[in-house]
Design a protein around this motif. Sequence first.
Motif, PDB file in Angstrom:
ATOM      1  N   LEU A  19       0.660  -1.287  -0.088  1.00  0.00           N
ATOM      2  CA  LEU A  19       0.084   0.222   0.044  1.00  0.00           C
ATOM      3  C   LEU A  19       0.973   1.126   0.015  1.00  0.00           C
ATOM      4  CD1 LEU A  19      -2.597  -1.166   2.723  1.00  0.00           C
ATOM      5  CD2 LEU A  19      -2.809  -1.247   0.222  1.00  0.00           C
ATOM      6  N   TRP A  20       1.713   1.354   0.789  1.00  0.00           N
ATOM      7  CA  TRP A  20       2.730   2.331   1.048  1.00  0.00           C
ATOM      8  C   TRP A  20       4.172   2.169   0.875  1.00  0.00           C
ATOM      9  CZ3 TRP A  20       0.656   7.327   1.569  1.00  0.00           C
ATOM     10  CH2 TRP A  20      -0.605   7.435   2.145  1.00  0.00           C
ATOM     11  N   TRP A  21       4.975   2.863   0.081  1.00  0.00           N
ATOM     12  CA  TRP A  21       6.437   2.790  -0.019  1.00  0.00           C
ATOM     13  C   TRP A  21       6.909   4.387   0.390  1.00  0.00           C
ATOM     14  CZ3 TRP A  21       9.869  -0.896  -2.044  1.00  0.00           C
ATOM     15  CH2 TRP A  21      11.269  -0.005  -2.355  1.00  0.00           C
ATOM     16  N   ILE A  22       7.360   4.336   1.624  1.00  0.00           N
ATOM     17  CA  ILE A  22       7.997   5.734   2.214  1.00  0.00           C
ATOM     18  C   ILE A  22       9.310   5.645   2.346  1.00  0.00           C
ATOM     19  CG2 ILE A  22       7.536   7.225   4.113  1.00  0.00           C
ATOM     20  CD1 ILE A  22       4.759   6.039   4.804  1.00  0.00           C
ATOM     21  N   ASP A  23      10.010   6.779   1.837  1.00  0.00           N
ATOM     22  CA  ASP A  23      11.306   6.835   1.678  1.00  0.00           C
ATOM     23  C   ASP A  23      11.708   8.247   2.092  1.00  0.00           C
ATOM     24  OD1 ASP A  23      13.896   5.580   1.445  1.00  0.00           O
ATOM     25  OD2 ASP A  23      13.775   5.060  -0.445  1.00  0.00           O
ATOM     26  N   VAL A  24      12.993   8.248   2.689  1.00  0.00           N
ATOM     27  CA  VAL A  24      13.527   9.542   3.264  1.00  0.00           C
ATOM     28  C   VAL A  24      15.038   9.708   2.613  1.00  0.00           C
ATOM     29  CG1 VAL A  24      12.364   9.167   5.231  1.00  0.00           C
ATOM     30  CG2 VAL A  24      14.832   8.608   5.209  1.00  0.00           C
ATOM     31  N   GLY A  25      15.437  11.060   2.210  1.00  0.00           N
ATOM     32  CA  GLY A  25      16.467  11.299   1.822  1.00  0.00           C
ATOM     33  C   GLY A  25      16.501  11.956   0.281  1.00  0.00           C
ATOM     34  N   LEU A  26      17.453  11.478  -0.389  1.00  0.00           N
ATOM     35  CA  LEU A  26      17.628  11.788  -1.685  1.00  0.00           C
ATOM     36  C   LEU A  26      17.780  10.436  -2.465  1.00  0.00           C
ATOM     37  CD1 LEU A  26      20.046  14.847  -1.297  1.00  0.00           C
ATOM     38  CD2 LEU A  26      17.441  14.888  -1.443  1.00  0.00           C
ATOM     39  N   PRO A  27      16.883   9.763  -2.900  1.00  0.00           N
ATOM     40  CA  PRO A  27      16.994   8.397  -3.214  1.00  0.00           C
ATOM     41  C   PRO A  27      17.226   8.509  -4.921  1.00  0.00           C
ATOM     42  CG  PRO A  27      14.729   8.531  -3.125  1.00  0.00           C
ATOM     43  CD  PRO A  27      15.444   9.839  -2.630  1.00  0.00           C
ATOM     44  N   ASP A  28      17.613   7.444  -5.603  1.00  0.00           N
ATOM     45  CA  ASP A  28      17.761   7.206  -7.030  1.00  0.00           C
ATOM     46  C   ASP A  28      16.376   7.494  -7.721  1.00  0.00           C
ATOM     47  OD1 ASP A  28      18.229   6.558  -9.705  1.00  0.00           O
ATOM     48  OD2 ASP A  28      19.695   5.111  -9.176  1.00  0.00           O
ATOM     49  N   PRO A  29      16.398   8.350  -8.488  1.00  0.00           N
ATOM     50  CA  PRO A  29      15.027   8.356  -9.154  1.00  0.00           C
ATOM     51  C   PRO A  29      14.306   7.015  -9.735  1.00  0.00           C
ATOM     52  CG  PRO A  29      16.245  10.174  -9.944  1.00  0.00           C
ATOM     53  CD  PRO A  29      17.246   9.214  -9.189  1.00  0.00           C
ATOM     54  N   LYS A  30      15.349   6.057 -10.133  1.00  0.00           N
ATOM     55  CA  LYS A  30      14.833   4.718 -10.562  1.00  0.00           C
ATOM     56  C   LYS A  30      14.343   3.900  -9.500  1.00  0.00           C
ATOM     57  CE  LYS A  30      18.899   4.448 -13.720  1.00  0.00           C
ATOM     58  NZ  LYS A  30      20.230   3.600 -13.939  1.00  0.00           N
ATOM     59  N   GLN A  31      14.725   4.153  -8.134  1.00  0.00           N
ATOM     60  CA  GLN A  31      14.145   3.553  -7.125  1.00  0.00           C
ATOM     61  C   GLN A  31      12.564   4.031  -6.978  1.00  0.00           C
ATOM     62  OE1 GLN A  31      16.606   4.325  -3.858  1.00  0.00           O
ATOM     63  NE2 GLN A  31      16.278   2.520  -2.830  1.00  0.00           N
ATOM     64  N   GLN A  90       0.666   1.472  -4.095  1.00  0.00           N
ATOM     65  CA  GLN A  90      -0.468   2.258  -4.327  1.00  0.00           C
ATOM     66  C   GLN A  90      -0.147   3.778  -3.958  1.00  0.00           C
ATOM     67  OE1 GLN A  90      -4.300   1.719  -2.633  1.00  0.00           O
ATOM     68  NE2 GLN A  90      -4.271  -0.596  -2.684  1.00  0.00           N
ATOM     69  N   GLN A  91       0.744   3.806  -3.101  1.00  0.00           N
ATOM     70  CA  GLN A  91       1.289   5.428  -2.808  1.00  0.00           C
ATOM     71  C   GLN A  91       2.649   5.316  -2.525  1.00  0.00           C
ATOM     72  OE1 GLN A  91      -0.867   8.278  -3.108  1.00  0.00           O
ATOM     73  NE2 GLN A  91       1.135   9.249  -2.847  1.00  0.00           N
ATOM     74  N   VAL A  92       3.490   6.289  -3.000  1.00  0.00           N
ATOM     75  CA  VAL A  92       4.735   6.314  -2.545  1.00  0.00           C
ATOM     76  C   VAL A  92       5.075   7.767  -2.146  1.00  0.00           C
ATOM     77  CG1 VAL A  92       7.237   6.502  -3.393  1.00  0.00           C
ATOM     78  CG2 VAL A  92       5.542   5.028  -4.912  1.00  0.00           C
ATOM     79  N   VAL A  93       5.716   7.852  -1.039  1.00  0.00           N
ATOM     80  CA  VAL A  93       5.935   9.063  -0.250  1.00  0.00           C
ATOM     81  C   VAL A  93       7.278   9.163  -0.102  1.00  0.00           C
ATOM     82  CG1 VAL A  93       5.340  10.399   2.019  1.00  0.00           C
ATOM     83  CG2 VAL A  93       3.784   9.009   0.939  1.00  0.00           C
ATOM     84  N   LEU A  94       7.923  10.614  -0.187  1.00  0.00           N
ATOM     85  CA  LEU A  94       9.310  10.874  -0.148  1.00  0.00           C
ATOM     86  C   LEU A  94       9.458  11.967   0.982  1.00  0.00           C
ATOM     87  CD1 LEU A  94      12.510  10.315  -0.630  1.00  0.00           C
ATOM     88  CD2 LEU A  94      12.020  11.838  -2.746  1.00  0.00           C
ATOM     89  N   TRP A 151       7.515  15.374   0.389  1.00  0.00           N
ATOM     90  CA  TRP A 151       7.412  16.536   1.430  1.00  0.00           C
ATOM     91  C   TRP A 151       8.989  16.933   1.381  1.00  0.00           C
ATOM     92  CZ3 TRP A 151       3.132  18.014   3.249  1.00  0.00           C
ATOM     93  CH2 TRP A 151       2.071  17.408   3.165  1.00  0.00           C
ATOM     94  N   ARG A 152       9.187  18.304   1.781  1.00  0.00           N
ATOM     95  CA  ARG A 152      10.460  18.551   2.149  1.00  0.00           C
ATOM     96  C   ARG A 152      10.622  19.014   3.751  1.00  0.00           C
ATOM     97  NH1 ARG A 152      13.398  23.137   3.099  1.00  0.00           N
ATOM     98  NH2 ARG A 152      15.447  23.440   2.075  1.00  0.00           N
TER      99      ARG A 152
END
Length: 188
Positions: free
Chosen positions: A79-91, A100-104, A132-133
């Motif tokens: 359902l949710w993939w939540i990441d923090v930082g400055l990941p590779d856009p491919k990821q 369903q939803q990705v949050v950065l 989010w910043r």
Amino acid sequence: MALSATVFKCNLQLADLERGHYQDYALTLARHPSETDERLMVRLLAFALYADERLAFGRGLSNEDEAALAQQDYSGELLWWIDVGLPDPKQLRKASRRAQQVVLLVYGGAAADVWWGQQRSELSGLDNLLVWRVSAEDSQAMTRLTQRNMQLQCTLQDGEVWLTDGEHSVTVRLSCLQGDPASRSLKA
């Protein structure tokens, strides 16, 4: 000799007035040897924003194919993939196909601004990505709350996150770079 993760415990009393979600969480966070207190606390902030009994911390830095936090439904669908930082856009593209939803949550001051400037157009095509910043001041202020055993109260209201350990308080004001800022729940 390989360094092992440092374990942090957090009793989080959460009052999310925007979602009507009030709960206490006993969390265990493993901090990778190369992870900073700042990143650890941004992960904790991400948990507070999307708290749910099925939201779990991933292996993060030790496994690039895994989110910092993820939530599956009872059938195993992501359902949710939540990441923090400055990941590779491919990821993020890969995650947007799986969840369903990705949050950065991006943080890091000027480095985050440069990263977003370079990735913005590429990521704008991901309709299920919310970015989010977290300002450098806010993410660094949260590190004052970092302890191996934390007792934190967190209140979310009117787009602000207030964190306190009883001695120190931090107010985090997130800015939305992409997506619908009112969307912290999945669409039915």
